[in-house]
Write an enzyme that holds these catalytic residues in place. Structure first.
Site, PDB file in Angstrom:
ATOM      1  N   ASN A   1     -12.240  -3.081  20.492  1.00 31.48           N
ATOM      2  CA  ASN A   1     -11.493  -4.308  20.739  1.00 31.48           C
ATOM      3  C   ASN A   1     -10.548  -4.568  19.571  1.00 31.48           C
ATOM      4  O   ASN A   1     -10.613  -3.889  18.543  1.00 31.48           O
ATOM      5  CB  ASN A   1     -12.430  -5.511  20.913  1.00 31.48           C
ATOM      6  CG  ASN A   1     -13.000  -5.616  22.314  1.00 31.48           C
ATOM      7  OD1 ASN A   1     -12.445  -5.094  23.276  1.00 31.48           O
ATOM      8  ND2 ASN A   1     -14.130  -6.292  22.436  1.00 31.48           N
TER       9      ASN A   1
ATOM     10  N   TYR B   1     -20.226   1.604  31.555  1.00 32.07           N
ATOM     11  CA  TYR B   1     -18.880   2.157  31.656  1.00 32.07           C
ATOM     12  C   TYR B   1     -18.801   3.359  32.594  1.00 32.07           C
ATOM     13  O   TYR B   1     -17.981   3.375  33.518  1.00 32.07           O
ATOM     14  CB  TYR B   1     -18.333   2.485  30.265  1.00 32.07           C
ATOM     15  CG  TYR B   1     -17.758   1.286  29.552  1.00 32.07           C
ATOM     16  CD1 TYR B   1     -18.560   0.186  29.235  1.00 32.07           C
ATOM     17  CD2 TYR B   1     -16.418   1.225  29.210  1.00 32.07           C
ATOM     18  CE1 TYR B   1     -18.038  -0.930  28.595  1.00 32.07           C
ATOM     19  CE2 TYR B   1     -15.888   0.107  28.563  1.00 32.07           C
ATOM     20  CZ  TYR B   1     -16.703  -0.961  28.259  1.00 32.07           C
ATOM     21  OH  TYR B   1     -16.185  -2.062  27.640  1.00 32.07           O
TER      22      TYR B   1
ATOM     23  N   HIS C   1     -10.805  -5.770  31.630  1.00 32.52           N
ATOM     24  CA  HIS C   1      -9.758  -4.860  31.148  1.00 32.52           C
ATOM     25  C   HIS C   1      -8.855  -4.369  32.283  1.00 32.52           C
ATOM     26  O   HIS C   1      -8.397  -3.225  32.277  1.00 32.52           O
ATOM     27  CB  HIS C   1     -10.371  -3.660  30.410  1.00 32.52           C
ATOM     28  CG  HIS C   1     -11.198  -4.039  29.222  1.00 32.52           C
ATOM     29  ND1 HIS C   1     -10.648  -4.349  27.996  1.00 32.52           N
ATOM     30  CD2 HIS C   1     -12.544  -4.185  29.079  1.00 32.52           C
ATOM     31  CE1 HIS C   1     -11.627  -4.653  27.147  1.00 32.52           C
ATOM     32  NE2 HIS C   1     -12.782  -4.567  27.782  1.00 32.52           N
TER      33      HIS C   1
END
Length: 515
Positions: free
Chosen positions: A136, A346, A63
């Site tokens: 997504n 994350y 990303h």
């Protein structure tokens, strides 16, 4: 959203050093005489160079390339029966949002129109803290076993020797992991190249749990459907734009918002009871499967509008840090192993990229006061003053339990095992329906073409044959058409276990535990 009152950019601001001292000429450097050496005492010049040397932070491993904007989320329908999250306690509630839309596999300078999934990340600032929805643009993904993720991403990056994208790496991985075929077919359809970030849908993919104040809960998936329609590009148009304007997606969304043509999405949920989950043909924890709308209809809950471009891209978009673990009471994770893995990964990458205090950056800071025992570290903008950094009886904090803190959730009983999912006929049912029932003749032709122009670049005949066998397990005609397009021999379907051998999903609700 970060404050824009501190740094006004349309005034006659006085030029200064980083510590605020005025400087007459920003291009001048102190030296001895006209031709003498530079002086170490010139803080302005040294500070300028030192900061320049450090102005790049590590880019995201995935990303990395993205567009972003700000806006709001508005609750349009009452769903207080399924969640006690304060955001949803009244129709009309609004919360400010920061959105970041990204390609997944490419580097920071890659093309916005690449054939690649798109990230759909939102930071919703609620009165109970930040709620991050990290989705997504497709409702499924390539994997359902979390340990595969680094391997998968490596094969989408660059070859360690040539430093080139490699079709053999790409298809070698996919052909060895056939559960990816559903996402592969979506990716290589025209859906795989959205026409701009602001003209695509967003899906949670993962299953969450919505919980009400009584402790009742539902498995839940979340959908953002673009109000102006999902638009896509064909392979050749996407390729042309990649060369002519690799920042096409960023530019299109910025200009749409700048002109007042604000992108918006209607937000829905699908819900499933634990009892329904046990009878569902597929596991609700399987990221490669969708929930049929005919069985689990979309229920509207809200609307999102993006109405404000960032004033500073780096501060407000590049430094934005999203994680599915940023949740609020009334929303809980499921046992989806890939989701559970993302809960760690994350925040960990944000600590690496931005530092341990990444949540104190203005774009990431919640709108509610933060009080805990975390202190110090790089960039501790809000170090909580004189408050003790332990659980103190002298200066105590207040504590608030979730309304359902004693609710009965699943009871998992079993030994520790190293689990890897197996391929069965179940993994081909939904891709087969996509090919046979969803795509029209033109879309089928595009899918065959899009796969062929990529797969033909693989040098290994073994890899080509193995991937063709995966396509044949979906539909023999699909595989044969691709084989013909790349000049390869036709192959028989991959042999897999029957659907009857798939491990059924059981929640073990209320199972008595004995110790």
């Amino acid at each position: 959203m970060p404050s824009k009152q501190v740094f006004e950019t349309k005034d006659e601001a006085l030029y200064t050093t980083s510590n605020g001292a005025p400087v007459k000429e920003p291009y001048a450097a102190e030296k001895i005489g006209f031709n003498g050496p530079l002086l170490l005492q010139d803080f302005h010049h040294i500070d300028l160079l030192a900061h320049f040397d450090r102005e790049r932070i590590p880019e995201r491993v995935v990303h990395a390339k993205a567009a972003g904007a700000h806006g709001y989320f508005e609750v349009t329908h009452d769903i207080s029966d399924i969640t006690c999250a304060a955001l949803f306690n009244k129709v009309g509630n609004k919360a400010r949002v920061t959105a970041r839309f990204s390609t997944v596999g490419g580097e920071s300078g890659s093309a916005d129109t690449a054939r690649d999934p798109r990230g759909f990340a939102l930071k919703i600032r609620t009165e109970e803290g930040n709620l991050d929805w990290v989705f997504n643009n497709t409702p499924v993904f390539f994997i359902r076993d979390p340990a595969k993720f680094p391997h998968f991403i490596h094969t989408q990056k660059r070859d360690p020797q040539t430093h080139l994208k490699d079709a053999d790496m790409f298809w070698d991985y996919l052909s060895q992991n056939p559960e990816s075929i559903h996402q592969v077919m979506i990716l290589f359809s025209d859906r795989g190249t959205p026409d701009g970030y602001h003209q695509m849908n967003g899906y949670s993919g993962h299953t969450f749990k919505f919980v009400n104040d009584k402790g009742d809960w539902w498995y839940t998936q979340i959908h953002f459907i673009a109000d102006k329609g999902f638009k896509s590009l064909d392979n050749e148009t996407a390729g042309r734009l990649a060369g002519e304007n690799p920042d096409y997606g960023i530019q299109a969304m910025f200009e749409a918002i700048d002109s007042g043509n604000f992108p918006s999405w209607t937000v829905y949920v699908q819900t499933m009871t634990p009892a329904q989950a046990e009878k569902f043909r597929y596991s609700v924890l399987d990221l490669t499967k969708v929930w049929p709308h005919s069985e689990f209809p979309l229920r509207p809950i809200g609307k999102m509008v993006l109405d404000e471009n960032p004033a500073n891209y780096f501060a407000e978009i590049e430094q934005a840090a999203f994680s599915p673990s940023h949740i609020v009471p009334g929303i809980e994770p499921s046992a989806d192993p890939v989701l559970q893995s993302r809960f760690f990964s994350y925040p960990d990458t944000h600590r690496h990229r931005l530092g341990p205090n990444y949540q104190q950056l203005p774009v990431n800071a919640p709108i509610v006061p933060v009080a805990n025992f975390q202190r110090d570290g790089y960039m501790a903008f809000n170090n909580q003053g004189a408050r003790p950094n332990y659980q103190s009886s002298i200066s105590p904090l207040k504590y608030k339990a979730k309304p359902y803190s004693t609710a009965q959730h699943e009871t998992w009983v079993g030994n520790s095992i190293a689990f890897l999912s197996e391929i069965t006929e179940l993994d081909f049912e939904q891709p087969r329906a996509l090919w046979q029932k969803v795509l029209d003749d033109t879309q089928k032709a595009h899918l065959v073409h899009n796969v062929a122009v990529h797969l033909v670049n693989a040098k290994s005949a073994e890899v080509k044959a193995r991937q063709l066998s995966v396509f044949a397990a979906v539909d023999q005609d699909l595989s044969d058409r691709i084989a013909k397009a790349i000049g390869a021999p036709t192959v028989k379907p991959l042999k897999v276990k029957p659907a009857s051998e798939a491990i059924p999903f059981k929640t073990n609700i209320g199972l008595a535990q004995k110790f």
